[in-house]
Enzyme design. Structure first.
Site, PDB file in Angstrom:
ATOM      1  N   LYS A   1     -60.100 -48.830  11.710  1.00  0.00           N
ATOM      2  CA  LYS A   1     -59.636 -47.499  11.334  1.00  0.00           C
ATOM      3  C   LYS A   1     -58.186 -47.596  10.869  1.00  0.00           C
ATOM      4  O   LYS A   1     -57.302 -47.980  11.643  1.00  0.00           O
ATOM      5  CB  LYS A   1     -59.752 -46.537  12.511  1.00  0.00           C
ATOM      6  CG  LYS A   1     -59.414 -45.090  12.148  1.00  0.00           C
ATOM      7  CD  LYS A   1     -59.687 -44.171  13.306  1.00  0.00           C
ATOM      8  CE  LYS A   1     -59.360 -42.710  12.966  1.00  0.00           C
ATOM      9  NZ  LYS A   1     -59.649 -41.804  14.102  1.00  0.00           N
TER      10      LYS A   1
ATOM     11  N   ASP B   1     -54.139 -41.837   1.813  1.00  0.00           N
ATOM     12  CA  ASP B   1     -53.645 -43.209   1.680  1.00  0.00           C
ATOM     13  C   ASP B   1     -54.510 -44.227   2.420  1.00  0.00           C
ATOM     14  O   ASP B   1     -54.257 -45.429   2.357  1.00  0.00           O
ATOM     15  CB  ASP B   1     -52.189 -43.313   2.156  1.00  0.00           C
ATOM     16  CG  ASP B   1     -52.003 -42.867   3.608  1.00  0.00           C
ATOM     17  OD1 ASP B   1     -52.995 -42.859   4.368  1.00  0.00           O
ATOM     18  OD2 ASP B   1     -50.862 -42.514   3.976  1.00  0.00           O
ATOM     19  N   GLY B   2     -55.531 -43.751   3.145  1.00  0.00           N
ATOM     20  CA  GLY B   2     -56.428 -44.665   3.827  1.00  0.00           C
ATOM     21  C   GLY B   2     -55.848 -45.335   5.055  1.00  0.00           C
ATOM     22  O   GLY B   2     -56.440 -46.262   5.607  1.00  0.00           O
TER      23      GLY B   2
ATOM     24  N   ASP C   1     -68.951 -33.617  10.891  1.00  0.00           N
ATOM     25  CA  ASP C   1     -68.756 -35.024  10.532  1.00  0.00           C
ATOM     26  C   ASP C   1     -68.135 -35.813  11.672  1.00  0.00           C
ATOM     27  O   ASP C   1     -68.065 -37.045  11.600  1.00  0.00           O
ATOM     28  CB  ASP C   1     -67.899 -35.150   9.270  1.00  0.00           C
ATOM     29  CG  ASP C   1     -66.563 -34.436   9.385  1.00  0.00           C
ATOM     30  OD1 ASP C   1     -66.586 -33.197   9.441  1.00  0.00           O
ATOM     31  OD2 ASP C   1     -65.517 -35.096   9.424  1.00  0.00           O
ATOM     32  N   ASN C   2     -67.698 -35.132  12.724  1.00  0.00           N
ATOM     33  CA  ASN C   2     -67.146 -35.802  13.902  1.00  0.00           C
ATOM     34  C   ASN C   2     -68.117 -35.795  15.078  1.00  0.00           C
ATOM     35  O   ASN C   2     -67.718 -36.098  16.208  1.00  0.00           O
ATOM     36  CB  ASN C   2     -65.837 -35.141  14.330  1.00  0.00           C
ATOM     37  CG  ASN C   2     -64.722 -35.329  13.323  1.00  0.00           C
ATOM     38  OD1 ASN C   2     -64.730 -36.269  12.536  1.00  0.00           O
ATOM     39  ND2 ASN C   2     -63.756 -34.420  13.314  1.00  0.00           N
TER      40      ASN C   2
ATOM     41  N   GLY D   1     -62.824 -42.155   4.955  1.00  0.00           N
ATOM     42  CA  GLY D   1     -61.674 -42.158   4.066  1.00  0.00           C
ATOM     43  C   GLY D   1     -60.608 -43.156   4.431  1.00  0.00           C
ATOM     44  O   GLY D   1     -59.734 -43.475   3.616  1.00  0.00           O
TER      45      GLY D   1
END
Length: 489
Positions: A113, A125-126, A252-253, A92
């Site tokens: 990142k 917001d990325g 997911d981590n 994301g």
């Protein structure tokens, strides 16, 4: 060593079908500036460290320019977050520029990142903020210094752009390096969708690239699962032995290679507390320190379930049964070494368990106690007063010390030789929250990044005596108890 425009990109993940990723470029950020550069990590990708002196260096590592040979993309995955399945997550706020093949034939993903909105941002917001970027940068290098498998950090580039979290903060991009960013959730997303072919395609890709020895085996998928189980068990044992809490052990981590990555609300346990919760957002304590080994198994079960289209259920279940004995084998060995033992057996738990309980009761600093244990004197008439006086129940320490002394009779070498062994596995320095916060405060308040660089140098040698850095080995000051880290970190 190579210039920026000479890096050897070989982007294998981008050659997978488009279902695995989304192609896009980073979103530019204005008024960029270098926060810190890690020469040690630069060597991994054969980057000439003098390149940091280029006027346009920061432009490449904040996403304003693309490195020649890069093919930017964001990766698709799903995951169980705090026990609940989220069918689509993905990068994301991270963009994989590509993969660099170094002169040793090693592949390193190079990822920005905080590089902007992606199709997987889910109304975010990325962006990353300077605060969290400094924390990840320092912790990944601290973990590397401790000998724990981890992603690495090449640099941090800051920007004057404002980002809103709990307050207005400044944006930053951390460039991280990893042999792979494939995670458990990379398989889960396709299992949830009932798309079995991509599961096999991704498994074949990971096996060919990272486990080539099993590529031609008829049971290669089962062997792959067993390899992930073993690596995860080893990783969790190392976390527990050093007192590290990840904070967000969602599937997911979890790295398919058994690496530590996706640093957010992590914490190194200071006062020994097996129920230590480092993440303010973890209200139920799901990811408390003492829960991490079991969560490792829970996450592996999710991965195994996702792989059942290519592995028989019974075989996957049997493989999972290897996790706990493998974990305890690694953990027992590590804790035995922390006690200076060279021939560790499962019976040595009788030394570890009561010691930890005495530490808990006396609220002792986990790192400092084990470091000072190297001063234990073996002779029968030694009282070891310096150690003994740290414990509330000194009589209990005396009983334990007698058992320890008896156990040491079967060990070779002198007190001095044992201390040398113990100092190689019991760090003097860890990244305490107070240390990270001090560096962050100085960076935010004065745009002074000297403390970031100082900590980077310190934590690269956590086992060494560094007399000029002695203050960093002290327990955290009282104000540090008010430092809170959460999922926004």
């Amino acid at each position: 060593m190579k210039k920026l425009d000479q890096l050897n990109f070989d982007n294998t993940f981008s050659r997978l079908p488009d279902i695995f990723h989304s192609r896009l470029n980073p979103t530019p950020l204005p008024n960029s500036y270098l926060v810190s550069f890690n020469a040690s990590a630069a060597e991994l990708i054969n980057l000439d460290v003098t390149e940091v002196e280029r006027a346009d260096f920061v432009e490449y590592f904040i996403g304003n320019r693309l490195l020649p040979g890069s093919e930017p993309l964001s990766m698709l995955y799903a995951g169980h977050q705090f026990g609940y399945f989220v069918p689509q997550l993905g990068d994301g706020r991270a963009i994989l520029l590509g993969e660099i093949k170094n002169s040793d034939g090693e592949y390193w993903d190079i990822q920005l990142k905080g590089a902007g909105i992606t199709p997987f941002s889910r109304e975010g917001d990325g962006r990353a903020v300077l605060r969290s970027s400094i924390r990840e940068y320092l912790c990944s290098e601290a973990m590397h210094g401790l000998g724990i498998p981890t992603s690495r950090a090449l640099c941090i580039v800051g920007s004057d752009a404002e980002v809103y979290r709990e307050t207005i903060e400044s944006a930053a991009v951390v460039t991280r390096l990893s042999p792979s960013h494939v995670r458990f959730g990379s398989f889960e997303v396709f299992a949830y969708r009932g798309q079995h072919e991509p599961i096999a395609v991704l498994a074949d890709y990971v096996i060919a690239k990272h486990f080539p020895d099993i590529s031609d085996a008829p049971d290669k998928y089962l062997r792959f699962l067993n390899e992930v189980i073993t690596r995860t068990a080893s990783l969790l044992a190392k976390w527990q032995a050093v007192g590290f809490a990840h904070g967000v052990m969602n599937t997911d981590n979890m790295s398919i290679l058994g690496l530590t990555f996706d640093y957010g609300p992590f914490g190194f346990m200071e006062t020994y507390d097996p129920g230590f919760i480092c993440n303010h957002s973890d209200h139920g304590g799901r990811y408390a320190f003492d829960q991490q080994p079991q969560i490792g198994l829970w996450n592996l079960a999710c991965l195994a379930q996702a792989l059942t289209p290519i592995i028989a259920v019974e075989e996957a279940q049997a493989a999972l049964e290897n996790y706990e004995p493998t974990y305890f084998k690694y953990y027992t060995e590590l804790m035995g070494k922390k006690l200076g033992l060279t021939n560790v057996s499962k019976e040595d738990a009788s030394l570890v368990t009561p010691l930890l309980e005495m530490m808990r009761a006396s609220q002792l600093d986990y790192t400092n106690l084990f470091r000072s244990l190297g001063l234990f004197k073996f002779a029968p008439d030694e009282k070891n007063s310096e150690l003994r006086d740290q414990f509330i129940d000194r009589a209990a320490f005396d009983v334990w010390a007698d058992v320890y002394r008896t156990r040491l009779q079967s060990e070779p070498g002198t007190d001095k030789e044992r201390k040398i062994r113990m100092d190689k596995v019991n760090p003097k320095y860890i990244l305490r929250n107070s240390m990270a916060q001090s560096a962050i405060a100085l960076a935010e308040r004065e745009r002074d990044f000297s403390e970031v660089d100082r900590l980077l140098a310190l934590l690269s040698r956590p086992f060494d005596e560094q007399p000029e850095m002695e203050d960093y080995a002290a327990p955290a000051p009282d104000w540090a108890r008010h430092v809170v880290v959460s999922c926004s970190s």
